[in-house]
Design a protein around this motif. Structure first.
Motif, short mmCIF file in Angstrom:
data_model
loop_
_atom_site.label_atom_id
_atom_site.label_comp_id
_atom_site.label_asym_id
_atom_site.label_seq_id
_atom_site.Cartn_x
_atom_site.Cartn_y
_atom_site.Cartn_z
N TYR A 7 54.61 -16.53 9.35
CA TYR A 7 55.87 -15.81 9.52
C TYR A 7 56.25 -15.70 11.00
O TYR A 7 55.39 -15.73 11.88
N THR A 8 57.53 -15.57 11.24
CA THR A 8 58.03 -15.31 12.58
C THR A 8 59.14 -14.28 12.48
O THR A 8 59.62 -13.97 11.38
N ILE A 9 59.56 -13.73 13.61
CA ILE A 9 60.63 -12.73 13.62
C ILE A 9 61.75 -13.24 14.52
O ILE A 9 61.51 -13.71 15.64
N LYS A 35 62.08 -10.71 9.64
CA LYS A 35 60.81 -11.42 9.50
C LYS A 35 60.99 -12.47 8.41
O LYS A 35 61.45 -12.16 7.31
N GLN A 95 63.74 -5.96 9.28
CA GLN A 95 62.84 -4.99 9.90
C GLN A 95 63.60 -3.86 10.58
O GLN A 95 63.19 -2.71 10.55
#
Length: 293
Positions: free
Chosen positions: A195-197, A273, A287
């Motif tokens: 995962y990345t944001i 996310k 988020q």
């Protein structure tokens, strides 16, 4: 696999597609590889030369001239190789955004990462065990060309995933050592993505009675829709979000029709996310959010 006309040409084979899972399987029955962020492709070498096909079977040899030339140097009579076309960024990581540019402007920067061998010198290898196919594949690939072998990642799957995540890679693929190659979706290959944001512009909030609420997100600046994000933030953030949405109510973006959505004017930026390495948002969650500076 072969053309019925008897001209010695091989046909494209529909690729085996891994199943997305939350975590990689444990145990010695599996091997693990890096999930590269590129274009799934297939190299076919036969009497007609070397051709490169997309995941859907389109002939893109003309777009991958340098890689096709490299394939012609392999010491084989004929072969079908499954793999991924990538380009590396300045950190040495496969970069999907840079790949599109490289195809048209920087052919010399492209690599083909080979991870399976479906056919070799007149023999269909798909009924062989994966581990055996990969041993043969590694043996026919020299180390000094842009067709490279995808090495196994040794160690515990949890530790491998952690390292892959920390390195900023897309994820990992786990494959049964004894599995045969069967086209289409398969549970013999499993992919666990990292995962990345990132930040995206909030287009609106979709709320229906009895269903989870979703934030509809777009690219900042263009407001081009990229997907929805589940709103699983704290109650305080959800209440603040809905208040801002009502205050910033606006028309729907051009071409979008979602009856249960409260659309908003430009200016709200969401922190999302989501799975790394996807063109659009997948498995995404909102988020937090802020007003644009």
């Amino acid at each position: 696999m072969r053309n019925g006309s008897g001209d010695g040409r091989l046909h494209f084979i529909e690729p085996l597609m891994p199943t997305l899972v939350d975590k990689s399987p444990e145990g010695d029955a599996w091997i693990h590889e890096v999930k590269f962020d590129g274009y799934r492709s297939q190299i076919i070498i036969d009497e007609a030369g070397a051709r490169i096909f997309t995941r859907r079977g389109l002939d893109w040899t003309a777009k991958y001239r340098d890689l096709a030339a490299a394939a012609k140097t392999l010491d084989v009579e004929n072969a079908i190789i499954d793999g991924e076309i990538i380009v590396l960024n300045d950190k040495g990581l496969s970069d999907y955004a840079e790949l599109r540019k490289a195809i048209t402007r920087r052919q010399h920067d492209l690599y083909f990462v080979a991870f399976d061998l479906l056919h070799l010198n007149g023999h269909d290898l798909r009924d062989m065990a994966l581990e055996e196919r990969r041993e043969i594949l590694a043996a026919i690939l020299p180390s000094d060309i842009r067709i490279q072998f995808s090495q196994d990642l040794p160690g515990d799957p949890k530790a491998i995933y952690h390292l892959v995540d920390q390195a900023g890679l897309e994820g990992m693929v786990s494959k049964r050592r004894d599995s045969k190659y069967r086209s289409g979706p398969s549970t013999s290959w499993l992919k666990a993505k990292c995962y990345t944001i990132g930040e995206f512009e909030l287009l609106g909030v979709e709320r229906e009675a009895g269903k989870p609420a979703f934030a509809l997100m777009g690219e900042i600046g263009t407001r081009e829709y990229v997907g929805s994000a589940f709103i699983n933030s704290s109650r305080a953030i959800r209440e603040r979000l809905w208040k801002r949405v009502q205050e910033h109510a606006g028309p729907a973006p051009k071409g979008m029709k979602r009856p249960a959505t409260q659309w908003v004017k430009p200016g709200l930026i969401g922190r999302v996310k989501h799975l790394r390495g996807e063109e659009d948002l997948r498995h995404a969650s909102l988020q937090d959010f802020r007003e644009e500076d």
